[in-house]
Design a protein around this motif. Structure first.
Motif, PDB file in Angstrom:
ATOM      1  N   ASP A  49       0.959  -1.090  -0.063  1.00 23.64           N
ATOM      2  CA  ASP A  49      -0.015   0.098  -0.123  1.00 23.64           C
ATOM      3  C   ASP A  49       0.747   1.120  -0.014  1.00 23.64           C
ATOM      4  N   GLU A  50       1.939   1.014   0.659  1.00 18.98           N
ATOM      5  CA  GLU A  50       2.709   2.269   0.873  1.00 18.98           C
ATOM      6  C   GLU A  50       3.573   2.840  -0.464  1.00 18.98           C
ATOM      7  N   GLU A  51       4.115   1.726  -1.204  1.00 14.39           N
ATOM      8  CA  GLU A  51       4.580   1.903  -2.505  1.00 14.39           C
ATOM      9  C   GLU A  51       3.613   2.427  -3.720  1.00 14.39           C
ATOM     10  N   PHE A  52       2.363   1.800  -3.409  1.00 13.32           N
ATOM     11  CA  PHE A  52       1.403   2.193  -4.440  1.00 13.32           C
ATOM     12  C   PHE A  52       1.040   3.682  -4.037  1.00 13.32           C
ATOM     13  N   LEU A  53       1.069   4.201  -2.764  1.00 13.91           N
ATOM     14  CA  LEU A  53       0.618   5.527  -2.680  1.00 13.91           C
ATOM     15  C   LEU A  53       1.882   6.616  -3.071  1.00 13.91           C
ATOM     16  N   LYS A  54       3.071   5.958  -3.085  1.00 15.81           N
ATOM     17  CA  LYS A  54       4.229   6.742  -3.506  1.00 15.81           C
ATOM     18  C   LYS A  54       3.865   7.007  -4.910  1.00 15.81           C
ATOM     19  N   THR A  55       3.373   6.148  -5.666  1.00 13.45           N
ATOM     20  CA  THR A  55       3.131   6.028  -7.218  1.00 13.45           C
ATOM     21  C   THR A  55       1.783   7.126  -7.427  1.00 13.45           C
ATOM     22  N   TYR A  56       0.953   6.896  -6.473  1.00 14.12           N
ATOM     23  CA  TYR A  56      -0.037   8.006  -6.760  1.00 14.12           C
ATOM     24  C   TYR A  56       0.387   9.256  -6.509  1.00 14.12           C
ATOM     25  N   GLU A  57       0.800   9.367  -5.473  1.00 12.75           N
ATOM     26  CA  GLU A  57       1.357  10.997  -4.835  1.00 12.75           C
ATOM     27  C   GLU A  57       2.311  11.299  -5.973  1.00 12.75           C
ATOM     28  N   PHE A  58       3.367  10.586  -6.642  1.00 12.59           N
ATOM     29  CA  PHE A  58       4.264  11.129  -7.578  1.00 12.59           C
ATOM     30  C   PHE A  58       3.378  11.634  -8.818  1.00 12.59           C
ATOM     31  N   LEU A  59       2.483  10.794  -9.386  1.00  9.12           N
ATOM     32  CA  LEU A  59       1.648  11.169 -10.445  1.00  9.12           C
ATOM     33  C   LEU A  59       0.874  12.344 -10.130  1.00  9.12           C
ATOM     34  N   ASN A  60       0.273  12.339  -9.097  1.00 12.84           N
ATOM     35  CA  ASN A  60      -0.615  13.564  -8.499  1.00 12.84           C
ATOM     36  C   ASN A  60       0.201  14.776  -8.774  1.00 12.84           C
ATOM     37  N   LYS A  61       1.284  14.894  -8.507  1.00 17.14           N
ATOM     38  CA  LYS A  61       2.211  16.115  -8.086  1.00 17.14           C
ATOM     39  C   LYS A  61       2.870  16.426  -9.641  1.00 17.14           C
TER      40      LYS A  61
END
Length: 439
Positions: free
Chosen positions: A308-320
């Motif tokens: 979940d933590e690694e996926f959220l890194k992807t989500y946040e990276f793309l969001n920014k």
């Protein structure tokens, strides 16, 4: 005169190859027809990026049999190279041809007579060493021009090197000749495509040219109005390419750059050739030189070890990131890949949940990008894409627009003003002035 129909699954490269193969049939006197016109022969060009693509192939075969029960059904493409025996066991398939054979199928299957046993004509992928020229024409307003094939990368999730072989390319001279032929047919936009397009220039295992040399030469083709790069790896999209595209009058401000994950830990497990800092640098460079540039991103969710933590890194990276849309792929296990041996498998339900989240983010990114372009003027190439009295086309920076249907608009570039959204999410336009095809 036997009738032949084609069906293509997968990428722009497949569309270019299907079109090239169809011309070989027409040269031999076959009549090309649509899928539903009871053809005597079906040619199904397959993809095998995901498990779902394999299922689609089986469904298309079933539909072909319903339409024309006695027709000869041939399967080509990536799935055919990877699993010829599996395909030969699908009810209704008459022949399976591999990567090294598909461009010779008119001669190899001449006559197309059905037999009790399915023919398998598929060499080992090491035999796929020839570059076969391909481009699509007449199928769409834009032409997909294949400049490169195969891949020398070893991403742990990918079957493409097994399905298409080593990286190999056309010569610059041949590409330019093909581009001129395409322009002579009235085409205004060419999309450069390949398996690993930015790796253009390898012939017989040695680097002979660079992608930057190709784009400089094709930029000089007279009569060609637009050039688009289909997809390019971030490690191959260097400053020289970005700077050249930004200064070109023909190359459009649109890049599609695969990312796959916003987690460096996952990128390393995937054996990608970059980390997130390099990807950020590429996006920043593009947006600095081309503020209105459209940037598309490929991303995979649910790769083994993606917590979940690694996926959220992807989500946040793309969001920014200042990007415009996402192509989201749900990871699926593929035979003979390194990833299939990895531990910490992500449950399918969780993969689907993550995919849904990123598709939602993609819609937000796309809407924001479209909104940022409202009230601006743009050049639109209108396509033969008509629905409910509206004709559609794309701006240079890949915004899909809708205008009141006029048959004279097809394959024309017009100056328009982007004014609003319609209910389908396309941007509506008002026409400002006509751009003559001969300008």
């Amino acid at each position: 005169m036997k009738k032949v129909a084609f069906y293509t699954l997968g990428c722009k490269l497949n569309f270019s190859e299907t079109s090239a193969i169809s011309r070989k049939f027409e040269e031999k006197g076959y009549q090309k027809v649509s899928f539903t016109e009871t053809p005597d022969i079906f040619i199904i060009n397959t993809c095998s990026v995901t498990e779902n693509a394999d299922k689609k192939c089986k469904k298309v075969v079933r539909e072909a049999r319903k339409i024309s029960p006695d027709a000869f059904v041939t399967i080509i493409g990536c799935y055919a190279q990877l699993k010829p025996k599996e395909i030969s066991e699908i009810p209704g398939v008459d022949a399976v041809l591999g990567a090294a054979e598909k461009f010779q199928l008119v001669d190899l299957l001449d006559g197309f007579k059905r037999e009790a046993k399915t023919k398998i004509i598929a060499s080992d992928i090491t035999e796929a060493t020839q570059f076969n020229n391909s481009y699509s024409i007449s199928d769409r307003t834009r032409t997909f021009l294949k400049v490169q094939d195969g891949c020398d990368y070893s991403c742990t999730f990918c079957t493409i090197p097994l399905a298409r072989g080593k990286s190999r390319s056309n010569t610059i001279e041949n590409v330019i000749e093909e581009a001129r032929n395409i322009v002579s047919e009235g085409v205004k936009e060419i999309v450069l495509t390949g398996v690993n397009t930015g790796d253009f220039g390898i012939r017989n295992g040695k680097r002979e040219d660079r992608f930057i040399d190709l784009i400089k030469e094709i930029d000089r083709v007279e009569g060609l109005e637009r050039i688009r790069i289909s997809s390019i790896e971030p490690n191959l999209l260097n400053d020289e390419i970005i700077e050249y595209v930004s200064s070109s009058e023909k190359f459009v401000p649109h890049f599609h750059i695969p990312l796959q994950s916003g987690s460096n830990k996952i990128l390393k497990k995937m054996k990608r050739r970059y980390l997130t800092d390099l990807y950020t640098d590429r996006v920043t460079k593009i947006k600095t030189l081309m503020p209105t540039c459209c940037i598309g991103v490929d991303v995979i969710v649910g790769f083994p070890g993606e917590t979940d933590e690694e996926f959220l890194k992807t989500y946040e990276f793309l969001n920014k990131l200042d990007i415009s849309y996402l192509h989201v792929f749900t990871y699926s296990e593929r035979a003979n890949t390194e990833a299939i041996e990895l531990n910490h498998i992500v449950p399918l339900k969780k993969r689907n949940e993550r995919s849904k989240m990123l598709r939602g983010l993609s819609e937000k990114k796309k809407r924001y990008f479209y909104e940022s372009q409202l009230s601006t003027k743009a050049k639109v190439l209108f396509e033969d894409d008509v629905n409910d009295g509206l004709i559609h086309g794309f701006t240079e920076n890949y915004i899909r627009v809708a205008a009141k249907y006029d048959p004279l608009l097809i394959n024309e570039i017009r100056n328009v003003e982007l004014i609003d959204f319609n209910k389908e999410g396309n941007v509506t336009v008002t026409e400002a002035e006509t751009i003559l095809a001969t300008h």
